[in-house]
Write a protein that holds these residues in place. Structure first.
Motif, PDB file in Angstrom:
ATOM      1  N   LYS A  70       0.813  -1.218   0.000  1.00 29.94           N
ATOM      2  CA  LYS A  70       0.000   0.000   0.000  1.00 29.94           C
ATOM      3  C   LYS A  70       0.845   1.267   0.000  1.00 29.94           C
ATOM      4  CE  LYS A  70      -4.437  -1.369   1.676  1.00 29.94           C
ATOM      5  NZ  LYS A  70      -5.567  -0.775   2.368  1.00 29.94           N
ATOM      6  N   GLU A  71       2.142   1.145   0.268  1.00 31.24           N
ATOM      7  CA  GLU A  71       3.071   2.271   0.220  1.00 31.24           C
ATOM      8  C   GLU A  71       4.143   1.945  -0.807  1.00 31.24           C
ATOM      9  OE1 GLU A  71       4.532   2.599   4.198  1.00 31.24           O
ATOM     10  OE2 GLU A  71       2.747   3.664   4.885  1.00 31.24           O
ATOM     11  N   PHE A  72       4.323   2.825  -1.786  1.00 28.84           N
ATOM     12  CA  PHE A  72       5.213   2.516  -2.902  1.00 28.84           C
ATOM     13  C   PHE A  72       5.568   3.793  -3.648  1.00 28.84           C
ATOM     14  CE2 PHE A  72       0.858   2.384  -4.237  1.00 28.84           C
ATOM     15  CZ  PHE A  72       0.833   2.965  -5.486  1.00 28.84           C
ATOM     16  N   LYS A  73       6.454   3.672  -4.623  1.00 26.37           N
ATOM     17  CA  LYS A  73       6.775   4.783  -5.507  1.00 26.37           C
ATOM     18  C   LYS A  73       6.440   4.389  -6.936  1.00 26.37           C
ATOM     19  CE  LYS A  73      10.290   7.277  -2.964  1.00 26.37           C
ATOM     20  NZ  LYS A  73      11.620   7.894  -3.047  1.00 26.37           N
ATOM     21  N   CYS A  74       5.890   5.336  -7.662  1.00 27.12           N
ATOM     22  CA  CYS A  74       5.644   5.164  -9.094  1.00 27.12           C
ATOM     23  C   CYS A  74       6.688   5.996  -9.825  1.00 27.12           C
ATOM     24  CB  CYS A  74       4.236   5.633  -9.464  1.00 27.12           C
ATOM     25  SG  CYS A  74       3.884   5.437 -11.238  1.00 27.12           S
ATOM     26  N   VAL A  75       7.310   5.390 -10.836  1.00 22.97           N
ATOM     27  CA  VAL A  75       8.321   6.100 -11.625  1.00 22.97           C
ATOM     28  C   VAL A  75       7.843   6.380 -13.044  1.00 22.97           C
ATOM     29  CG1 VAL A  75      10.160   5.067 -10.262  1.00 22.97           C
ATOM     30  CG2 VAL A  75       9.526   4.026 -12.426  1.00 22.97           C
ATOM     31  N   GLY A  76       6.611   5.993 -13.366  1.00 26.51           N
ATOM     32  CA  GLY A  76       6.111   6.145 -14.742  1.00 26.51           C
ATOM     33  C   GLY A  76       6.661   5.019 -15.581  1.00 26.51           C
ATOM     34  N   ALA A  77       7.321   5.366 -16.681  1.00 29.80           N
ATOM     35  CA  ALA A  77       7.984   4.378 -17.522  1.00 29.80           C
ATOM     36  C   ALA A  77       9.476   4.410 -17.194  1.00 29.80           C
ATOM     37  CB  ALA A  77       7.754   4.708 -18.993  1.00 29.80           C
ATOM     38  N   ASN A  78      10.229   3.517 -17.789  1.00 27.65           N
ATOM     39  CA  ASN A  78      11.676   3.533 -17.590  1.00 27.65           C
ATOM     40  C   ASN A  78      12.281   4.760 -18.265  1.00 27.65           C
ATOM     41  OD1 ASN A  78      12.333   1.183 -16.015  1.00 27.65           O
ATOM     42  ND2 ASN A  78      11.708  -0.046 -17.759  1.00 27.65           N
ATOM     43  N   ALA A  79      13.407   5.213 -17.730  1.00 30.91           N
ATOM     44  CA  ALA A  79      14.111   6.381 -18.291  1.00 30.91           C
ATOM     45  C   ALA A  79      14.409   6.141 -19.773  1.00 30.91           C
ATOM     46  CB  ALA A  79      15.396   6.612 -17.518  1.00 30.91           C
ATOM     47  N   PRO A  80      14.315   7.121 -20.600  1.00 35.20           N
ATOM     48  CA  PRO A  80      14.148   8.539 -20.299  1.00 35.20           C
ATOM     49  C   PRO A  80      12.686   8.986 -20.265  1.00 35.20           C
ATOM     50  CG  PRO A  80      14.606   8.322 -22.616  1.00 35.20           C
ATOM     51  CD  PRO A  80      14.615   6.915 -22.026  1.00 35.20           C
ATOM     52  N   PHE A  81      11.768   8.060 -20.211  1.00 30.82           N
ATOM     53  CA  PHE A  81      10.340   8.396 -20.255  1.00 30.82           C
ATOM     54  C   PHE A  81       9.690   8.380 -18.877  1.00 30.82           C
ATOM     55  CE2 PHE A  81      11.523   6.338 -24.278  1.00 30.82           C
ATOM     56  CZ  PHE A  81      11.396   7.436 -25.106  1.00 30.82           C
ATOM     57  N   ASP A  82      10.501   8.399 -17.833  1.00 32.41           N
ATOM     58  CA  ASP A  82       9.964   8.366 -16.480  1.00 32.41           C
ATOM     59  C   ASP A  82       9.450   9.745 -16.064  1.00 32.41           C
ATOM     60  OD1 ASP A  82      12.558   9.403 -16.474  1.00 32.41           O
ATOM     61  OD2 ASP A  82      13.050   8.583 -14.507  1.00 32.41           O
ATOM     62  N   HIS A  83       8.799   9.772 -14.924  1.00 32.59           N
ATOM     63  CA  HIS A  83       8.367  11.042 -14.330  1.00 32.59           C
ATOM     64  C   HIS A  83       8.994  11.118 -12.946  1.00 32.59           C
ATOM     65  CE1 HIS A  83       5.515   8.838 -11.799  1.00 32.59           C
ATOM     66  NE2 HIS A  83       4.770   8.467 -12.827  1.00 32.59           N
ATOM     67  N   PRO A  84       8.847  12.210 -12.213  1.00 36.51           N
ATOM     68  CA  PRO A  84       9.404  12.245 -10.861  1.00 36.51           C
ATOM     69  C   PRO A  84       8.948  11.026 -10.068  1.00 36.51           C
ATOM     70  CG  PRO A  84       8.587  14.402 -11.456  1.00 36.51           C
ATOM     71  CD  PRO A  84       8.162  13.461 -12.563  1.00 36.51           C
ATOM     72  N   HIS A  85       9.859  10.436  -9.329  1.00 35.98           N
ATOM     73  CA  HIS A  85       9.553   9.224  -8.561  1.00 35.98           C
ATOM     74  C   HIS A  85       8.732   9.622  -7.346  1.00 35.98           C
ATOM     75  CE1 HIS A  85      13.167   6.953 -10.479  1.00 35.98           C
ATOM     76  NE2 HIS A  85      12.441   7.607 -11.358  1.00 35.98           N
ATOM     77  N   VAL A  86       7.427   9.467  -7.476  1.00 35.59           N
ATOM     78  CA  VAL A  86       6.481   9.968  -6.488  1.00 35.59           C
ATOM     79  C   VAL A  86       6.070   8.872  -5.501  1.00 35.59           C
ATOM     80  CG1 VAL A  86       4.519   9.592  -8.046  1.00 35.59           C
ATOM     81  CG2 VAL A  86       4.294  11.192  -6.189  1.00 35.59           C
ATOM     82  N   PHE A  87       6.103   9.205  -4.199  1.00 38.03           N
ATOM     83  CA  PHE A  87       5.668   8.297  -3.149  1.00 38.03           C
ATOM     84  C   PHE A  87       4.148   8.322  -3.071  1.00 38.03           C
ATOM     85  CE2 PHE A  87       4.343   7.559   1.262  1.00 38.03           C
ATOM     86  CZ  PHE A  87       4.879   6.298   1.460  1.00 38.03           C
ATOM     87  N   LEU A  88       3.537   7.149  -3.061  1.00 36.95           N
ATOM     88  CA  LEU A  88       2.078   7.033  -2.967  1.00 36.95           C
ATOM     89  C   LEU A  88       1.731   6.121  -1.794  1.00 36.95           C
ATOM     90  CD1 LEU A  88       1.343   6.544  -6.762  1.00 36.95           C
ATOM     91  CD2 LEU A  88       1.079   8.635  -5.438  1.00 36.95           C
ATOM     92  N   ASP A  89       0.686   6.484  -1.079  1.00 37.65           N
ATOM     93  CA  ASP A  89       0.221   5.722   0.087  1.00 37.65           C
ATOM     94  C   ASP A  89      -1.284   5.548  -0.045  1.00 37.65           C
ATOM     95  OD1 ASP A  89      -0.487   4.693   2.561  1.00 37.65           O
ATOM     96  OD2 ASP A  89       0.657   6.162   3.706  1.00 37.65           O
ATOM     97  N   MET A  90      -1.740   4.316  -0.124  1.00 36.70           N
ATOM     98  CA  MET A  90      -3.168   4.039  -0.268  1.00 36.70           C
ATOM     99  C   MET A  90      -3.941   4.266   1.025  1.00 36.70           C
ATOM    100  SD  MET A  90      -3.406   0.670  -2.619  1.00 36.70           S
ATOM    101  CE  MET A  90      -2.417   0.463  -4.076  1.00 36.70           C
ATOM    102  N   GLY A  91      -3.256   4.267   2.155  1.00 35.53           N
ATOM    103  CA  GLY A  91      -3.964   4.418   3.425  1.00 35.53           C
ATOM    104  C   GLY A  91      -4.963   3.294   3.610  1.00 35.53           C
TER     105      GLY A  91
END
Length: 81
Positions: free
Chosen positions: A23-44
Motif C-alpha cells: 500500500k506504500e510505494f513509488k511510481c516512476v512512470g515508464a523507464n528512463a528517459p520516459f519516467d516522471h518524478p519518482h512519487v511516493f504514494l500511500d493508499m492508506g
C-alpha cells in the motif's frame, strides 16, 4: 513500511491498472528517459490509488508479495550507471 525499502513500480507497457501487494510505494512512470518524478504514494485505508503523474491505477491485493505485480513485469529496479 518503516525499516524496509519502498518498492518502485513502472508502467512501460501502458496498462490502465496494475495490481500490487503493498500500500506504500513509488511510481516512476515508464523507464528512463520516459519516467516522471519518482512519487511516493500511500493508499492508506483505500485499496486503490491513481498516480497523479501518469494516471496509472494501482490496486492492492494482499495475496501478492511486495515485488509481485499483475500484470507481471511492473516492478522497477534501478540499473547501474
Amino acid at each position: 513500511m518503516a525499516g524496509g525499502s519502498i518498492p518502485h513500480f513502472q508502467n512501460d507497457a501502458g496498462h490502465a491498472a496494475i495490481t500490487i501487494g503493498v500500500k506504500e510505494f513509488k511510481c516512476v512512470g515508464a523507464n528512463a528517459p520516459f519516467d516522471h518524478p519518482h512519487v511516493f504514494l500511500d493508499m492508506g485505508s483505500d485499496s486503490e490509488k491513481v498516480c497523479p503523474y501518469c494516471s496509472t491505477l494501482f490496486r492492492y491485493d494482499h495475496t501478492l508479495m511486495a515485488a509481485e505485480t499483475v500484470p507481471a513485469g511492473a516492478i522497477y529496479t534501478e540499473r547501474a550507471a
